[in-house]
Design a protein around this motif. Structure first.
Motif, PDB file in Angstrom:
ATOM      1  N   ASP A 102      27.489  24.103  51.555  1.00  0.00           N
ATOM      2  CA  ASP A 102      26.526  24.767  50.717  1.00  0.00           C
ATOM      3  C   ASP A 102      26.177  25.969  51.506  1.00  0.00           C
ATOM      4  N   THR A 103      27.011  26.554  52.286  1.00  0.00           N
ATOM      5  CA  THR A 103      26.580  27.666  53.224  1.00  0.00           C
ATOM      6  C   THR A 103      27.262  29.112  52.361  1.00  0.00           C
ATOM      7  N   PHE A 104      26.058  29.942  52.077  1.00  0.00           N
ATOM      8  CA  PHE A 104      26.656  31.213  51.621  1.00  0.00           C
ATOM      9  C   PHE A 104      26.749  32.311  52.600  1.00  0.00           C
ATOM     10  N   ILE A 105      27.625  33.289  52.190  1.00  0.00           N
ATOM     11  CA  ILE A 105      28.036  34.246  53.088  1.00  0.00           C
ATOM     12  C   ILE A 105      27.434  35.539  52.582  1.00  0.00           C
ATOM     13  N   ARG A 106      26.853  36.411  53.391  1.00  0.00           N
ATOM     14  CA  ARG A 106      26.123  37.516  52.969  1.00  0.00           C
ATOM     15  C   ARG A 106      27.142  38.671  52.588  1.00  0.00           C
ATOM     16  N   SER A 107      27.062  39.634  51.506  1.00  0.00           N
ATOM     17  CA  SER A 107      27.830  40.627  51.135  1.00  0.00           C
ATOM     18  C   SER A 107      27.395  41.693  50.192  1.00  0.00           C
ATOM     19  N   ARG A 108      28.063  42.334  49.590  1.00  0.00           N
ATOM     20  CA  ARG A 108      27.568  43.122  48.629  1.00  0.00           C
ATOM     21  C   ARG A 108      28.653  43.192  47.385  1.00  0.00           C
ATOM     22  N   ALA A 109      28.267  43.570  46.077  1.00  0.00           N
ATOM     23  CA  ALA A 109      29.055  43.526  44.945  1.00  0.00           C
ATOM     24  C   ALA A 109      28.534  44.598  44.096  1.00  0.00           C
ATOM     25  N   ALA A 110      29.780  45.264  43.540  1.00  0.00           N
ATOM     26  CA  ALA A 110      29.600  46.334  42.405  1.00  0.00           C
ATOM     27  C   ALA A 110      30.265  45.796  41.258  1.00  0.00           C
ATOM     28  N   TYR A 111      30.573  46.669  40.167  1.00  0.00           N
ATOM     29  CA  TYR A 111      31.230  46.580  39.117  1.00  0.00           C
ATOM     30  C   TYR A 111      31.903  47.720  38.458  1.00  0.00           C
ATOM     31  N   TYR A 112      32.963  47.201  37.809  1.00  0.00           N
ATOM     32  CA  TYR A 112      34.061  48.162  37.273  1.00  0.00           C
ATOM     33  C   TYR A 112      33.366  49.192  36.315  1.00  0.00           C
ATOM     34  N   GLY A 113      33.720  50.255  36.515  1.00  0.00           N
ATOM     35  CA  GLY A 113      33.001  51.293  35.627  1.00  0.00           C
ATOM     36  C   GLY A 113      33.615  51.265  34.089  1.00  0.00           C
ATOM     37  N   SER A 114      34.856  50.633  33.677  1.00  0.00           N
ATOM     38  CA  SER A 114      35.567  50.626  32.536  1.00  0.00           C
ATOM     39  C   SER A 114      35.283  49.282  31.936  1.00  0.00           C
ATOM     40  N   PRO A 115      35.049  49.062  30.762  1.00  0.00           N
ATOM     41  CA  PRO A 115      34.558  47.910  30.154  1.00  0.00           C
ATOM     42  C   PRO A 115      35.600  47.012  30.089  1.00  0.00           C
ATOM     43  N   ASP A 116      36.929  47.439  29.945  1.00  0.00           N
ATOM     44  CA  ASP A 116      38.143  46.319  30.014  1.00  0.00           C
ATOM     45  C   ASP A 116      38.611  46.248  31.466  1.00  0.00           C
ATOM     46  N   CYS A 117      37.899  46.760  32.576  1.00  0.00           N
ATOM     47  CA  CYS A 117      38.260  46.411  33.857  1.00  0.00           C
ATOM     48  C   CYS A 117      39.780  46.809  34.068  1.00  0.00           C
ATOM     49  N   SER A 118      40.474  47.824  33.416  1.00  0.00           N
ATOM     50  CA  SER A 118      41.525  48.198  33.625  1.00  0.00           C
ATOM     51  C   SER A 118      41.822  48.905  34.852  1.00  0.00           C
ATOM     52  N   ARG A 119      42.475  48.695  35.733  1.00  0.00           N
ATOM     53  CA  ARG A 119      43.018  49.330  37.045  1.00  0.00           C
ATOM     54  C   ARG A 119      44.332  50.090  37.175  1.00  0.00           C
ATOM     55  N   THR A 120      45.103  49.029  37.185  1.00  0.00           N
ATOM     56  CA  THR A 120      46.711  49.244  37.347  1.00  0.00           C
ATOM     57  C   THR A 120      47.291  48.617  36.316  1.00  0.00           C
ATOM     58  N   PRO A 121      48.316  48.839  35.507  1.00  0.00           N
ATOM     59  CA  PRO A 121      48.963  47.982  34.342  1.00  0.00           C
ATOM     60  C   PRO A 121      48.901  46.533  34.597  1.00  0.00           C
ATOM     61  N   GLU A 122      49.250  46.028  35.801  1.00  0.00           N
ATOM     62  CA  GLU A 122      49.326  44.612  36.140  1.00  0.00           C
ATOM     63  C   GLU A 122      48.225  44.184  36.882  1.00  0.00           C
ATOM     64  N   GLY A 123      47.553  45.021  37.899  1.00  0.00           N
ATOM     65  CA  GLY A 123      46.731  44.628  39.006  1.00  0.00           C
ATOM     66  C   GLY A 123      47.421  44.344  40.050  1.00  0.00           C
ATOM     67  N   ALA A 124      46.661  44.134  41.106  1.00  0.00           N
ATOM     68  CA  ALA A 124      47.100  43.845  42.313  1.00  0.00           C
ATOM     69  C   ALA A 124      47.834  42.464  42.664  1.00  0.00           C
ATOM     70  N   CYS A 125      47.265  41.533  41.814  1.00  0.00           N
ATOM     71  CA  CYS A 125      47.651  40.047  41.744  1.00  0.00           C
ATOM     72  C   CYS A 125      48.790  39.594  40.502  1.00  0.00           C
ATOM     73  N   GLY A 126      48.959  40.869  39.644  1.00  0.00           N
ATOM     74  CA  GLY A 126      50.102  40.584  38.954  1.00  0.00           C
ATOM     75  C   GLY A 126      49.774  39.735  37.466  1.00  0.00           C
ATOM     76  N   PHE A 127      48.249  39.571  37.462  1.00  0.00           N
ATOM     77  CA  PHE A 127      47.845  38.713  36.485  1.00  0.00           C
ATOM     78  C   PHE A 127      47.930  39.338  35.026  1.00  0.00           C
ATOM     79  N   GLY A 128      48.067  40.664  34.937  1.00  0.00           N
ATOM     80  CA  GLY A 128      48.000  41.381  33.400  1.00  0.00           C
ATOM     81  C   GLY A 128      46.886  40.968  32.823  1.00  0.00           C
TER      82      GLY A 128
END
Length: 240
Positions: A21-47
């Motif tokens: 149950d240990t949580f790690i502290r960090s920060r989070a932001a959000y994608y500016g585009s509604p469809d979260c499009s970055r590259t055609p496939e994304g760095a994971c290749g999930f499309g």
């Protein structure tokens, strides 16, 4: 002849070296585009899968990407402002690489909104990033076995590239050598490939390693001979 692809699933230190149950502290932001499009496939290749899986509650990760082995990992993320943030936050799937100003997560807009208490999401969207806590959790895909997608750029019969989908539990996928099984190489992200695969049906063997020791799992459903690019094959395996 059967192709002997070897994939190894290891429980990462992130999951085993910290209390449950240990949580790690960090920060989070959000994608500016509604469809979260970055590259055609994304760095994971999930499309498209990387935008729609988990009802669109997805994120790009930086340090947690781990050269692609972090693709498909699931996390509970909650922000820490007691006035605006919900207690439970949101459960996300890591589907891309994303860097921000001191952030571990770049959330989809849908996921980012779920950090907030009811009717207060606009308060969080007014911030470029928020302080969060996170922990690794098991991925749960009700009704979905682990799936193998033959990528569109595969070329039968000389080149095979597959994408791993719906990997449940808390598992990282890595490659390992073996005397009996021919290993596949990580092409990038969650994509694995092999030049000149042998003809015949293709069996993939999974090694799960964790606190309970090492277990081998082999899918009963092989990727068939005369496999086709773009087709998804069911492994019949559900990882937990």
């Amino acid at each position: 002849m059967c192709l002997l692809g070897l994939l190894v699933l290891l429980f990462p230190l992130l999951c085993t070296s910290n209390p449950k149950d240990t949580f790690i502290r960090s920060r989070a932001a959000y994608y500016g585009s509604p469809d979260c499009s970055r590259t055609p496939e994304g760095a994971c290749g999930f499309g498209e899968y990387g935008r729609t899986v988990n009802q669109g509650n997805v994120a790009g990760v930086a340090g947690l990407y781990r050269n692609g082995s972090g693709c498909g990992a699931c996390y509970q993320v909650r922000c820490t402002n007691q006035q605006y943030c919900s207690d439970d936050g949101v459960n996300i799937v890591a589907t891309d690489y994303g860097e921000g100003d001191g952030t571990d997560f770049i959330l989809s807009r849908r996921a980012y909104s779920k950090l907030a208490r009811p009717n207060l999401a606009f308060k969080l969207f007014a911030c470029s990033a928020v302080d969060v806590q996170y922990k690794r959790i098991s991925c749960r895909y009700s009704g979905n076995n682990l799936m193998y997608k033959v990528n569109e750029h595969s070329r039968y019969p000389s080149y095979l590239s597959i994408l791993i989908l719906y990997a449940g539990g808390q598992n990282d996928i890595t490659a390992e050598d073996s005397k009996q099984w021919k290993p596949m190489s990580r092409e990038f992200g969650a994509v694995w490939d092999m030049e000149n695969p042998p003809k015949g049906s293709i069996h993939l063997k999974l090694q799960l390693s964790g606190s309970a020791g090492v277990n081998w799992v082999q899918n009963k459903n092989a990727i068939p001979d005369y496999w086709k690019a773009g087709v998804v094959y069911d492994s019949t395996i559900q990882l937990t």
